[in-house]
Design a protein around this motif. Structure first.
Motif, PDB file in Angstrom:
ATOM      1  N   LYS A   1      -4.092   0.541  15.551  1.00 59.33           N
ATOM      2  CA  LYS A   1      -4.145   1.958  15.197  1.00 59.33           C
ATOM      3  C   LYS A   1      -3.819   1.123  13.807  1.00 59.33           C
ATOM      4  O   LYS A   1      -2.400   1.145  13.699  1.00 59.33           O
ATOM      5  N   PRO A   2      -4.463   2.296  13.022  1.00 54.93           N
ATOM      6  CA  PRO A   2      -3.970   2.059  11.851  1.00 54.93           C
ATOM      7  C   PRO A   2      -2.648   2.250  11.169  1.00 54.93           C
ATOM      8  O   PRO A   2      -1.665   1.816  10.543  1.00 54.93           O
ATOM      9  N   GLU A   3      -2.258   3.746  12.009  1.00 52.49           N
ATOM     10  CA  GLU A   3      -1.076   4.052  11.981  1.00 52.49           C
ATOM     11  C   GLU A   3       0.416   3.055  11.949  1.00 52.49           C
ATOM     12  O   GLU A   3       1.393   3.725  12.877  1.00 52.49           O
TER      13      GLU A   3
ATOM     14  N   SER B   1      -4.711  -2.426  21.801  1.00 50.63           N
ATOM     15  CA  SER B   1      -5.281  -1.548  20.892  1.00 50.63           C
ATOM     16  C   SER B   1      -4.611  -0.787  20.017  1.00 50.63           C
ATOM     17  O   SER B   1      -4.331   0.657  19.110  1.00 50.63           O
TER      18      SER B   1
ATOM     19  N   THR C   1       1.071   0.158  11.342  1.00 49.01           N
ATOM     20  CA  THR C   1       0.620  -0.619  10.285  1.00 49.01           C
ATOM     21  C   THR C   1       2.553  -0.006  10.085  1.00 49.01           C
ATOM     22  O   THR C   1       2.775   0.707   9.694  1.00 49.01           O
TER      23      THR C   1
ATOM     24  N   THR D   1      -0.411  -5.514   9.717  1.00 51.55           N
ATOM     25  CA  THR D   1      -1.101  -4.340   9.187  1.00 51.55           C
ATOM     26  C   THR D   1      -2.481  -4.497  10.474  1.00 51.55           C
ATOM     27  O   THR D   1      -2.894  -5.334   9.921  1.00 51.55           O
ATOM     28  N   VAL D   2      -2.825  -3.147  10.200  1.00 47.94           N
ATOM     29  CA  VAL D   2      -3.958  -2.565  11.342  1.00 47.94           C
ATOM     30  C   VAL D   2      -5.011  -1.939  10.434  1.00 47.94           C
ATOM     31  O   VAL D   2      -5.132  -0.443   9.638  1.00 47.94           O
ATOM     32  N   SER D   3      -6.166  -2.747  10.192  1.00 49.83           N
ATOM     33  CA  SER D   3      -7.365  -2.538   8.943  1.00 49.83           C
ATOM     34  C   SER D   3      -8.547  -1.134  10.126  1.00 49.83           C
ATOM     35  O   SER D   3      -8.399  -1.541  11.394  1.00 49.83           O
ATOM     36  N   SER D   4      -8.866  -0.520   9.453  1.00 51.32           N
ATOM     37  CA  SER D   4      -9.509   0.354  10.379  1.00 51.32           C
ATOM     38  C   SER D   4     -11.010   0.169  10.200  1.00 51.32           C
ATOM     39  O   SER D   4     -11.641  -1.273   9.293  1.00 51.32           O
TER      40      SER D   4
ATOM     41  N   GLN E   1      -7.455  -6.531  12.707  1.00 51.56           N
ATOM     42  CA  GLN E   1      -8.498  -4.921  12.828  1.00 51.56           C
ATOM     43  C   GLN E   1      -8.072  -3.950  13.723  1.00 51.56           C
ATOM     44  O   GLN E   1      -7.836  -3.801  14.956  1.00 51.56           O
ATOM     45  N   ALA E   2      -8.372  -3.052  13.874  1.00 53.20           N
ATOM     46  CA  ALA E   2      -7.749  -1.904  15.064  1.00 53.20           C
ATOM     47  C   ALA E   2      -8.745  -2.080  16.102  1.00 53.20           C
ATOM     48  O   ALA E   2      -9.789  -2.804  16.314  1.00 53.20           O
TER      49      ALA E   2
END
Length: 124
Positions: free
Chosen positions: A87-89, A85, A91, A121-124, A13-14
């Protein structure tokens, strides 16, 4: 030649953290300038962080500076990318790379050897 194998990717997760590892075989990592690249779907591959061959120069992309840390363990013939830290970006598929280069004191923009990549993969 050197063979590179990444590990440590996954889903988070983010705000979370991951640590990517790159195991080298065939030649010592100290013989190369080393780096981490990433490529997100539909985007060009970008250099995220890198060492010069002598380890004295370190580069971070502006987008990750202050959040990511590159390191290497010569005894284990490995390099690492600590990612905090997230972030979704962030990913993307992350690749370990090694380059010969002519200067021991330069961070390279082009590399000769690549790992197969590991998905982050980072999910928000």
């Amino acid at each position: 030649q050197v063979q590179l194998l990444e590990s440590g990717g996954g889903s988070v997760q983010a705000g979370g953290s991951l640590r990517l590892s790159c195991s080298a075989s065939g030649r010592p990592v100290s013989a190369f300038a080393m780096g981490w690249f990433r490529q997100a779907p539909g985007k060009e591959r970008e250099l995220v962080a890198a060492f010069s061959r002598n380890g004295f120069k370190i580069y971070y992309a502006e987008s990750v500076n202050g959040r990511f840390g590159i390191s290497r363990d010569k005894a284990k013939n490995m390099q690492f990318l600590q990612m905090n830290s997230l972030k979704p970006e962030d990913t993307a598929v992350y690749y370990c790379a090694a380059g010969a280069g002519s200067s021991s004191d330069s961070v390279l923009s082009e590399y000769d050897y690549w790992g197969q990549g590991t998905q982050v993969t980072v999910s928000s």
